[in-house]
Every structure is written in structure tokens, then in C-alpha cells.
Write an enzyme that holds these catalytic residues in place. Structure first.
Site: not given
Ligand code: MRU
Length: 349
Positions: A87, A237, A248
């Protein structure tokens, strides 16, 4: 308080709470090797930037506890490359891998058992440090919402216990407010397409008895226009050196709407989410995910066969929309280039 993983030191197994099955089922996945942890991260059984980093650290431990006969350095670099690929947006994974590398480096002549012990101690430290950071930033964030009446907070996605070592970042602020005796009312946007707000945030807050109201992402503008929201509080993030923050998908529109309606927009994250090597949000890699997340809901197709899909998992909120970035080292205010650099310096003292 719910936790997204449990480390069994005796058996050397990472138990991962399968967040794809929540809230209807509580299923734990037993990860006995690094490959299984990598799959759990990629396929989002475990998700949320800090939790991904911690899981990757334990994956390295497993890679050494059940590794082959290659050299420690090449084994580490193979593990790191595979995990970093799972990721790309959340920088905590890279930070955790860097900590594990630093712990391994002085152990060139150590026995295999000593190496595993040292790496396990480092993964435990990263997990404990994240929990400590969340409590600290939670308290700092709560102090930014003074007042006596109920605090009304909008959040997006899930930046709670499930996304971290426990307690949460955005939801850490909510928990700290509730623990201080303040009445709190959380509005959670559902967070299409993966529905972390509807499935995870609503579940996690209800489990703690914190009032939560679910809205669809398209309702955020009307909610903020109604005029009685004290703050929008989200996680991150990756936070670039200038304060631009990736979170997000859907966070950006909430930030623009918050500014339009004069509502403070707070980003809550451990300092491990700050990436001073990335100058601005434009350089943050944005993960794109498969079309099935958009054309299906809970495995049921809702869009015509063959329709093209664009599915970026994250967006970048430009720093100009952010009122404050709340970390365990302190609260950064604009201009973020200077305030984040100052907080980074605190580490080296
Ligand atoms: O794709 P996800 O569910 O891993 O995305 C999670 C988020 O965007 C969170 O808001 C972010 O990681 C912060 S979690 C403390």
C-alpha cells in the site's frame, strides 16, 4: 477497546482482525509468515496507516522467525520491498520498515535467535509508541475544542482504534473529549467506496457508547452548512513537508466545505505520518484500487457491466484548508513548513 491485531510472541503468530467482515462478523486471521501479513495489508483485512506500519514490522519478525538460509541483509531487503509494495500512500509503513532496518544493522554477527528477539522488541516498541502517541495527541486535540456544551464533530473514514495500535487519532481526540466528561456527538460520513465510516467508525464508537450519527458522503455539505459543527477531525496517511495531507478519498471535499462554512478542519496523526522528504502533496503517491469496490456493494453489482471506473483510494487536502495538524509532539499551525520542521527538531533533542 478493540484492537486490530494481537501478537502472539510464544507461537510467533500475528492475529489480524479481518476488518472486511466487520461489523457483521468478528473473524481473526492467523498470519504465521510475512507473506500472509502482506496479503492481509494489500487486501485490507488490516488497514489504517499506523496499523499497516505495525503489521509490517511484525511481518519482518515473522520473515526472520521462519526465514530461509539467505543472508540477513538480503532477506530483510526482500521483505521490505514486498511489504512497501502493498500500500504505497501511507508513509507509516515506510517509517516502520526504516526502524526495523536500523534495529537489524548492528546485528551482523548476532545469532538468528538474537536477531528475532531484537526485531520483535522493535515491533513491540513501534506498537507501544503508537498507542502512547494517540493518547497524547488525543489530549492535545481535545484542548483545541474548548466549551461546555456538547462537542459536535464530523469525521471521515476510520481513524480510530481499528486503524492504529488502539485509541485512534481522529477518534483519539473524540475519546479524550469524552473521557474529560464532555458530551460528544460524532457525525461519521460513510466513506464510499469501502465504507470504513459506515462499517467501522459507527461500530467502534457505538461499542464505546459514544453517540454517532451516520451520513452519506453527499450529505457533508448540508451538514456543515447547518452551522452547528464544532470541527471536522480526520486522520492522515501521509503529511507532506508543507502540510498538504493525504487521507481517504472524500477528505478534500470535506475540507473545502469546512473552510466555506468557517468550521475548523483538524488533521490528527502520529508524527510517523509526517514525511519531510515529500515536499508537497503533489509528490505523494496515490494508490488506485480495483473497479469492483465501485461497481459492487457488499459483493452485489450495482453498475452496468463494462462501465469504466476511476478509484483512487486517497486524496490530498492542500494545507490552506487545514486549521491545525495535531501530533503527539505538539500542534502544528500554518505555515506548516515551519511548524512541522520545528516539531521534527524536537525528536533530535
Ligand atoms: O484505505 P484505508 O482504510 O487504509 O485508509 C485509512 C485512512 O485513510 C485513515 O483515515 C488514515 O489511515 C488515518 S488512520 C489513523
Amino acid at each position: 477497546m478493540v484492537r486490530p491485531f494481537l501478537w502472539d510472541s510464544e507461537r510467533k503468530v500475528l492475529h489480524v482482525l479481518d476488518q472486511r467482515r466487520l461489523p457483521s462478523e468478528t473473524v481473526w486471521i492467523e498470519c504465521a509468515d510475512a507473506h500472509a501479513v502482506g496479503d492481509a495489508i494489500r487486501e485490507m483485512a488490516i488497514r489504517g496507516a499506523p496499523a499497516i506500519g505495525i503489521a509490517a514490522a511484525y511481518a519482518v519478525v515473522l520473515g526472520f522467525a521462519r526465514g530461509g538460509g539467505d543472508s540477513p541483509v538480503s532477506r530483510f531487503e526482500d521483505l521490505a520491498a514486498a511489504l512497501l509494495n502493498t500500500r504505497p500512500t501511507a508513509v507509516n509503513l515506510r517509517a516502520a520498515i526504516a526502524c526495523m532496518r536500523a534495529r537489524l544493522e548492528p546485528l551482523a554477527t548476532a545469532s538468528a535467535a538474537e536477531r528475532v528477539r531484537a526485531l520483535e522488541a522493535e515491533a513491540d516498541r513501534i506498537a507501544a509508541e503508537d498507542l502512547r502517541a494517540n493518547h497524547r495527541l488525543g489530549a492535545l486535540g481535545a484542548s483545541l475544542l474548548p466549551g461546555e456544551g456538547p462537542a459536535r464533530v464530523l469525521t471521515h473514514c476510520n481513524a480510530g482504534s481499528l486503524a492504529t495500535s488502539g485509541y485512534g487519532t481522529a477518534l483519539g481526540i473524540v475519546r479524550a473529549l469524552a473521557e474529560s466528561g464532555r458530551e460528544v456527538e460524532v457525525f461519521a460520513s460513510e466513506t464510499r467506496p469501502y465504507l470504513q465510516g459506515a462499517r467501522l467508525t459507527a461500530w467502534e464508537l457505538m461499542a464505546d457508547g459514544i453517540p454517532v450519527t451516520l451520513v452519506t458522503d453527499g450529505m457533508v455539505g448540508s451538514l456543515l452548512a447547518a452551522g452547528d459543527m464544532d470541527a471536522v477531525v480526520v486522520g492522515a496517511d501521509r503529511i507532506a513537508a508543507n502540510g498538504d495531507s493525504a487521507n481517504k478519498i472524500g477528505t478534500y471535499q470535506a475540507a473545502v466545505l469546512a473552510k466555506e462554512h468557517g468550521v475548523p478542519f483538524l488533521v490528527a496523526a502520529p508524527f510517523s505520518s509526517v514525511d519531510l522528504e515529500t515536499p508537497t502533496g503533489a509528490e505523494i503517491p496515490i494508490e488506485e484500487r480495483g473497479p469492483e469496490e465501485v461497481v459492487e456493494i457488499a459483493g452485489r453489482r450495482i453498475a452496468p457491466e463494462g462501465v469504466p471506473v476511476w478509484n483512487p483510494a486517497f486524496d490530498v487536502t492542500p494545507a490552506r484548508y487545514i486549521t491545525a495538524i495535531v501530533t503527539e509532539r505538539g500542534v502544528a499551525r500554518p505555515p506548516f513548513g515551519a511548524s512541522l520542521a520545528r516539531l521534527a527538531g524536537l525528536q533530535r533533542q
